[in-house]
Design an enzyme around this catalytic site. Structure first.
Site, PDB file in Angstrom:
ATOM      1  N   THR A 247     -26.648  19.920  42.864  1.00 19.79           N
ATOM      2  CA  THR A 247     -28.108  20.023  42.661  1.00 19.79           C
ATOM      3  C   THR A 247     -27.969  21.335  41.619  1.00 19.79           C
ATOM      4  OG1 THR A 247     -27.853  21.460  44.704  1.00 19.79           O
ATOM      5  CG2 THR A 247     -28.714  19.644  44.758  1.00 19.79           C
ATOM      6  N   GLU A 466     -39.342  13.232  61.094  1.00 21.33           N
ATOM      7  CA  GLU A 466     -39.407  15.063  60.766  1.00 21.33           C
ATOM      8  C   GLU A 466     -40.762  15.383  61.365  1.00 21.33           C
ATOM      9  OE1 GLU A 466     -36.915  16.820  60.009  1.00 21.33           O
ATOM     10  OE2 GLU A 466     -35.634  15.104  60.269  1.00 21.33           O
TER      11      GLU A 466
HETATM   12  P1  ADP Z   1     -23.307  21.997  41.707  1.00 22.65           P
HETATM   13  O1  ADP Z   1     -22.286  23.229  40.882  1.00 22.65           O
HETATM   14  O2  ADP Z   1     -24.379  22.548  42.680  1.00 22.65           O
HETATM   15  O3  ADP Z   1     -22.023  21.502  42.295  1.00 22.65           O
HETATM   16  P2  ADP Z   1     -23.606  21.975  38.415  1.00 22.65           P
HETATM   17  O4  ADP Z   1     -24.107  22.809  38.094  1.00 22.65           O
HETATM   18  O5  ADP Z   1     -22.212  22.144  38.450  1.00 22.65           O
HETATM   19  O6  ADP Z   1     -23.947  21.282  40.084  1.00 22.65           O
HETATM   20  O7  ADP Z   1     -24.545  20.628  38.216  1.00 22.65           O
HETATM   21  C1  ADP Z   1     -23.530  19.367  37.693  1.00 22.65           C
HETATM   22  C2  ADP Z   1     -24.413  18.878  36.520  1.00 22.65           C
HETATM   23  O8  ADP Z   1     -25.638  18.497  37.111  1.00 22.65           O
HETATM   24  C3  ADP Z   1     -25.261  19.717  35.730  1.00 22.65           C
HETATM   25  O9  ADP Z   1     -24.400  20.021  34.402  1.00 22.65           O
HETATM   26  C4  ADP Z   1     -25.877  19.222  35.809  1.00 22.65           C
HETATM   27  O10 ADP Z   1     -26.016  18.317  34.124  1.00 22.65           O
HETATM   28  C5  ADP Z   1     -26.544  17.784  36.220  1.00 22.65           C
HETATM   29  N1  ADP Z   1     -27.580  18.823  36.826  1.00 22.65           N
HETATM   30  C6  ADP Z   1     -27.319  19.375  38.065  1.00 22.65           C
HETATM   31  N2  ADP Z   1     -28.697  19.626  38.279  1.00 22.65           N
HETATM   32  C7  ADP Z   1     -29.677  19.730  37.396  1.00 22.65           C
HETATM   33  C8  ADP Z   1     -31.094  20.244  36.822  1.00 22.65           C
HETATM   34  N3  ADP Z   1     -31.390  20.571  37.829  1.00 22.65           N
HETATM   35  N4  ADP Z   1     -31.365  20.182  35.733  1.00 22.65           N
HETATM   36  C9  ADP Z   1     -30.167  19.212  35.081  1.00 22.65           C
HETATM   37  N5  ADP Z   1     -29.140  19.050  35.501  1.00 22.65           N
HETATM   38  C10 ADP Z   1     -28.954  19.409  36.148  1.00 22.65           C
HETATM   39 ZN    ZN Z   2     -34.601  15.636  64.280  1.00 25.60          ZN
END
Ligand code: ADP
Ligand code: ZN
Ligand code: MG
Length: 649
Positions: A247, A466
């Protein structure tokens, strides 16, 4: 209390002593540093080396007789007293036959050797040891010393290798603890330098506006620490980012570093777990030292749940390394003063498993929750990842965003990448709607996350479920305010509809628990009312579990039942009921617990039946926005003649 009679005695494991410390007790952490191992390891090495030397000569004991002349050796030789005569340099030795005794099953050999130095003017040939008829072996060695060395070499080599190995191991473990030149192994943290590496900013994070706003303050602090310090403001120390994988937690942390132009040290909690005992803590020390040297800076600990899980109350246990690493992090964080411009950000998708020590004030006391992207955010994220890829005109982004409910940012990025690969395979000039739709299946299957692909029926069921919780909670006077309603799947356990306590309560009233029980059943009741009793789902299982837990506690621990009265029936948290109760009491408890739950279910049913139209309206809206805040939810009750619970009863 009656003694417990084990059903199967073999399964009984001795209980570890539980030491309960007062919450703020100063716990002395016994650090395991390389020094701890130094003496034991050196003594073992020494004993081993001696043993090796000793075993070289077998279990033979040699007595030397030096009070002897060349003539005597010669006559002994001639009389055949010697097994062997050795001449090496100007030394002459007559080795007598060895005598063996068996002592305790082992052969102990004794041998005596006559030896003397040849006078300077006597040469070997003069001694007269050249009688071919004499069976005594005569050996002439060129250099006794060199020979001994070569004999000794293998064991010397082994000893040296062992010692070098030990030194190597210690230097690998060597952190600040050694405080000497052996400290050459740095923390394996990856450092992003704002001047060298690709800079990520908030613009690279699509959507997540709330989260970005939360972090804006941190950026400002890192940029202008003086501004805050002059006002006597406490510096944020630890920020915990909680959310499902992919995310954008890492992305956001890097963006904070990028926005504030400070170095960013990143390490993953799971890396610590694989280390030797003591290495994790040393790593943490190094990491914090480095971050301080580069201050202002950010330390990012990914997957902190790998080390920050709730600690076991017993002593020992199998998690020493993890606990030491965690303790070291806490110690380092506590050691920061207001002048240390280092901010620690940590990410996890399981905040519920974290040790409460991590969440205390001055540690990770700020929490930024990151949810799966809503429809609007998914559109924005798709836009970011669509950059630089050629798409056909038939691509309907609204449709793609709508059907990718439950996808994380990473999965959306992955989706567009997969569709580009698919287009490449077909040698197409651009990516079509069909290719994207095919890739959706691929991403879903690759993730083995069934919840990723929600059918329209599932979405509607989730929305009604919900809203069921939310509406029952809203109608009852003693519940917490609705914080957020969401139909997005959430990682880990917990209900999707979150209720926020309005103020911190130390005690919970019976009335509040009664309302909470009804609220918990709101989801299941909605399923039953809107879909029929045959179409209820497993979606309510954690609600039921929590409700049962509360009802049991009300009856057995809190003394909330008039008939069972204020008596404790579940004294131990590990045993859910006392063993010495009569069957009548047991039966009564069961009846009372079920009674509470049935009443709650009935109450929820009345509320939802009466507010059925409003319920459906809110659910329809939720299907579109996917996530609803308290304000958005409350709007539905403005000027609406909704029926409060008291009347519904
Ligand atoms: P987490 O650390 O929450 O597991 P990451 O930050 O490693 O997730 O995200 C992995 C990839 O997903 C990022 O490098 C990006 O390419 C994509 N991504 C995730 N969230 C976004 C967002 N809000 N906007 C753009 N790209 C995103
Ligand atoms: Zn419930
Ligand atoms: Mg990550």
């Amino acid at each position: 209390m009656a003694p417990k009679i084990p059903k199967n005695p073999k399964k009984i494991t001795p209980k570890k002593p539980i030491i309960r410390l007062p919450k703020d007790a100063q716990v002395k952490i016994i650090e395991i540093t390389p020094r701890t191992f130094l003496y034991p390891i050196l003594s073992v090495a020494l004993i081993w080396a001696l043993y090796t030397l000793y075993s070289q000569s077998g279990s033979e004991t040699i007595t030397y007789n030096d009070n002897i002349g060349v003539n005597e050796i010669r006559s002994n030789y001639q009389s055949g007293f010697y097994e062997e005569v050795i001449i090496s340099g100007n030394q002459i030795q007559g080795r007598k036959q060895s005598i063996s005794n068996i002592v305790w099953g082992k052969a102990l050999t004794k041998r005596s050797i006559d030896r003397t130095t040849l006078p300077a003017n006597v040469s070997i040939t003069d001694i007269g040891l050249s009688n071919p008829a004499n069976p005594t072996k005569v050996t002439i060695e060129n250099n006794n010393l060199a020979n001994a060395f070569w004999e000794f070499l293998p064991s010397l080599g082994l000893t040296l290798i062992t010692i070098m190995g030990i030194i190597f191991l210690m230097s690998r473990m060597g952190g600040g603890g050694m405080g000497n030149p052996m400290q050459f192994i740095k923390s394996r943290a990856k450092m992003y330098d704002p001047e060298l590496d690709e800079v990520v900013t908030f613009a690279d994070v699509a959507g997540s506006d709330e989260e970005k706003a939360d972090l804006e303050e941190v950026v400002d602090f890192l940029k202008n620490p003086a501004k805050y310090k002059d006002l006597g403001a406490k510096i944020p120390r630890g920020i915990l980012m909680v959310g499902p994988p992919g995310t954008g937690k890492t992305l956001l942390a890097r963006a904070v570093a990028g926005e504030s132009g400070v170095p960013f040290f990143s390490i993953s909690g799971s890396e610590f777990v694989e280390m030797f005992v003591g290495v994790g803590a040393a790593r943490v020390r190094d990491l914090f030292r480095e971050a301080r040297e580069h201050a202002p800076s950010i330390i990012f600990i990914d997957e902190i749940d790998a080390i920050g899980k709730k600690r076991s109350p017993g002593i020992g246990g199998g998690h020493d390394e993890r606990e030491q690493t965690l303790n070291q992090i806490l110690t380092e964080m506590d050691g920061f003063d207001n002048e240390t411009n280092v901010i620690i950000m940590a990410a996890t998708n399981r905040a519920d498993v974290l040790d409460s020590a991590l969440l205390r004030p001055g540690r990770f006391d700020r929490k930024v929750t990151i949810n799966l992207p809503t429809l609007e955010d998914r559109k924005k994220i798709l836009e970011v990842h669509a950059k630089g890829k050629p798409f056909a005109d038939d691509v309907r982004w609204d449709r793609i965003a709508a059907i990718t409910i439950g996808f994380s940012g990473a999965e959306l990025g992955n989706l567009l990448n997969e569709s580009a690969i698919l287009a490449g395979k077909k040698s197409a000039k651009s990516i079509t709607q069909e290719m994207i739709q095919k890739s959706i299946e691929k991403v879903v299957m690759g993730n083995e996350k069934k919840s990723l692909r929600m059918t329209d029926h599932e979405k509607r069921l989730t929305a009604l479920h919900e809203v069921g919780h939310a509406i029952v909670g809203k109608m009852l006077p003693h519940t917490d305010a609705v914080h957020k309603i969401s139909i997005l799947p959430r990682g880990g356990a917990g209900w999707v509809t979150w209720f926020l306590p309005e103020k911190d309560r130390t005690y919970t009233s019976k009335a509040k628990y009664l309302d909470e029980l009804a609220t918990l059943y709101g989801g299941r009741v909605a399923e039953e009312i809107f879909f029929g009793s045959e179409y209820i789902t497993t979606g309510a299982s954690s609600d039921i579990e929590r409700a049962t837990e509360i009802a049991r506690a009300m009856v057995m621990r809190y003394g909330f039942d008039a008939e069972l009265w204020a008596e404790n029936y579940a004294p131990d948290y590990t045993e859910w009921q006392r063993k010495d109760m009569s069957n009548d009491t047991r039966k009564l408890i069961d009846e009372k617990v079920r009674g509470l739950l049935q009443d709650a279910y009935t109450l929820a049913t009345r509320i939802i039946t009466v507010n059925r139209v409003l319920h459906e309206q809110i659910a329809d809206a939720l299907l579109i926005v996917e996530e609803m805040t308290q304000e958005e939810f409350d709007v539905f009750f403005d000027g609406v003649a909704w029926v409060p619970a008291k009347i519904a009863m």
